[in-house]
Design an enzyme around this catalytic site. Structure first.
Site, PDB file in Angstrom:
ATOM      1  N   ARG A 165       0.904  -1.393  -0.123  1.00  0.00           N
ATOM      2  CA  ARG A 165      -0.116   0.061  -0.109  1.00  0.00           C
ATOM      3  C   ARG A 165       0.850   1.406  -0.053  1.00  0.00           C
ATOM      4  O   ARG A 165       1.584   1.666   0.974  1.00  0.00           O
ATOM      5  CB  ARG A 165      -0.886   0.072   1.182  1.00  0.00           C
ATOM      6  N   ASP A 448      -3.919   3.132  14.006  1.00  0.00           N
ATOM      7  CA  ASP A 448      -3.215   3.534  12.888  1.00  0.00           C
ATOM      8  C   ASP A 448      -3.562   4.932  12.513  1.00  0.00           C
ATOM      9  O   ASP A 448      -4.447   5.521  13.310  1.00  0.00           O
ATOM     10  CB  ASP A 448      -3.182   2.622  11.613  1.00  0.00           C
TER      11      ASP A 448
END
Length: 534
Positions: A165, A448
């Protein structure tokens, strides 16, 4: 170090960095920047114009100009690529050496090797993570912890397929300049991985695979598709070798799912439902619209509330209609030493994954190796020996724009406990982020950047919409500041004076306060935080 003309490296060249920052890789960075960065900036500017339209009373709807794409039943995405056929359990995490080894050994089918929300763009992470991926593919990676524990790839398990990603379109890379301009963090991550490890993956019978975050329109997907074609042509790789799964984690993108698949159809590997960023985008998009789009405490907004249910069911329907994988959301729980906490959490995760599997999802995410088996069992109970259930078309699903926009019916309250939790989690996460760690265990959950964004966004929304808490107190600047003060004192007491003094707590507090209390809503928490990072 020799660099192509017009390209400058401003970050330090640590040991082995030249293996990643090769002339060939930098040449591709330069090509992508010169060809695409102007369009990238235009698309980011269009995001801002759209927000202005929402503030003026505008709304979201399925696009009339792309109706023909949605109504044309003849097109499909590419067949699933090797290593991406069975995705019943995917593990996510940053690309540090320990996580790389643990993720590949975890038993998950796919590892989302994260250069975005679970990472921080510290220069050492940006390049070091690429080195770790290369070493993992070569089978040479190992790690010894400060405590003396050794980690290495196991021979007795099937290693997870690596899917990288890169950073979103909005994030810059300030350590690589092209013609004096900062580059796109996403294009840098993409180009460095493709040149360094792409052919190695092809030689292993797979390919360079990606997860694409934070997109808000099919035009942004078209930009990625053009990047893929430019890069494949540059390297002499057949078009369609690259595959990408798009995270549908912004509110506008939920209304353009079919168009996003269409733009990437030669390279598409499906769509993913990203819960926290989606909630963050709901607030961000309609932040000035009062109670119409007001969310209660974040932990009370489950995937079964009406507007979230509409979004996930539409995602499955859209993907399977076009022959693509539909991947479910994150199970963020981290197993603890308390068996009672584990028992309750495992039961919730099992229920969540079972619901996703029964809804037609082909797989789902976990954040910790200890949760892989729970997810696998839930999906295997539905899939059996089948690698996926793309043939489950969900033709019973018909979702309207009104259902996607029905935030007002979400049950739950805004509580002082929720306000405190947002402030505490936001500050704790930012402190870790500023030190270079983007995946942080807090209260048995893996936090996160997405959860930090929803935390600060809810504080901003509640403050600027004059929200009354369940205890009768109104959310004011003075209340938020007083809770920040008390939570900082609690953190100091919990971590101890020495650890507090050696941390980045003052910077974390200043960044969170600045973002939560600003008169104008800042688009991304990570942008000003990046400026505080060397």
């Amino acid at each position: 170090m020799d660099t192509p003309e017009g390209i400058e490296i401003t970050g330090p060249m640590n040991d082995r960095f030249d293996e990643i920052l090769s002339p060939r890789a930098l040449e591709l960075v330069g090509l992508l920047h010169r060809e695409l960065d102007g369009r990238r900036r235009e698309l980011l500017a269009q995001r801002g114009k759209r927000i202005e339209e929402f503030a003026a009373g505008g709304t979201l709807d399925f696009l009339e100009e792309t109706r023909r794409i949605r109504e044309d039943d003849s097109w499909k995405v590419a067949e699933p690529a090797p290593g991406l056929v069975d995705r019943r359990v995917e593990i996510t995490g940053p690309t540090d050496r320990k996580m790389t080894i643990n993720a590949l050994n975890s038993g998950a089918k796919v590892w989302l090797a994260d250069h975005e929300d679970a990472n921080t763009p510290l220069w050492e992470n940006v390049i070091g993570g690429q080195l770790n991926l290369r070493d993992a593919i070569d089978g040479t990676i190992d790690f010894t912890s400060p405590e003396g524990k050794s980690y290495a790839l196991r021979d007795d398990v099937e290693h997870a397929t690596i899917v990288v990603r890169p950073r979103g379109w909005h994030l810059p890379e300030k350590h690589i300049l092209v013609d004096g301009q900062q580059t796109s963090g996403g294009l840098v991550d993409f180009a460095l991985y493709l040149v360094t490890s792409g052919q190695k993956q092809i030689d292993r019978g797979m390919g360079p695979y990606f997860y694409l975050p934070k997109m808000e329109s099919h035009r942004e997907a078209r930009l990625w598709n053009d990047a893929f074609n430019l890069a494949q042509d540059f390297l002499g790789i057949p078009r369609g070798t690259i595959r990408a799964t798009v995270l549908i984690e912004t509110y506008p993108a939920a209304f353009e799912m079919e168009e996003i698949l269409y733009e990437l159809r030669e390279h598409s590997a499906g769509l993913n439902a990203g819960r926290w960023d989606y909630m963050f985008s709901v607030i961000k998009s309609f932040r000035t619209r009062g109670k119409e789009f007001l969310l209660p405490d974040r932990n009370s907004v489950t995937m079964t509330v009406p507007f979230m249910r509409a979004y996930t069911e539409l995602l499955v329907r859209t993907c399977h209609k076009r022959g693509a994988h539909a991947i479910g959301g994150m199970a963020a729980f981290i197993p603890s030493k308390d068996p009672e906490i584990n028992e309750a959490a495992f039961a919730k995760v099992k229920d969540d994954k079972t619901r996703e599997a029964n809804d037609g999802f082909d797989g789902s995410w976990v954040a910790h190796p200890g949760m892989v088996e729970v997810c696998r069992e839930a999906f295997t109970a539905v899939l059996g020996d089948r690698p996926n259930q793309i043939d489950k078309l969900r033709e019973d699903v018909s979702v309207t724009a009104a259902q996607l926009l029905d935030v007002a019916s979400t049950p739950g309250e805004v509580t002082e406990e929720g306000l405190r939790a947002n402030i505490s989690v936001g500050i704790q996460y930012l402190e870790s982020w500023l030190r270079g760690s983007g995946a942080v265990g807090i209260n048995n959950l893996m936090e996160d950047a997405a959860t930090a964004e929803i935390s600060r966004s809810q504080v901003w929304q509640w403050l600027h919409n004059d929200v009354e808490l369940s205890n009768g107190h109104r959310v004011t600047r003075e209340l938020v500041e007083s809770i920040i003060e008390s939570e900082m004192a609690s953190i100091r007491e919990r971590v101890g004076e020495d650890a507090f003094a050696s941390g980045r707590w003052d910077d974390a507090r200043a960044t969170f306060t600045e973002m939560a209390l600003a008169d104008e809503y800042p688009d991304f928490l990570t942008l000003p935080a990046y400026e505080r990072m060397p």
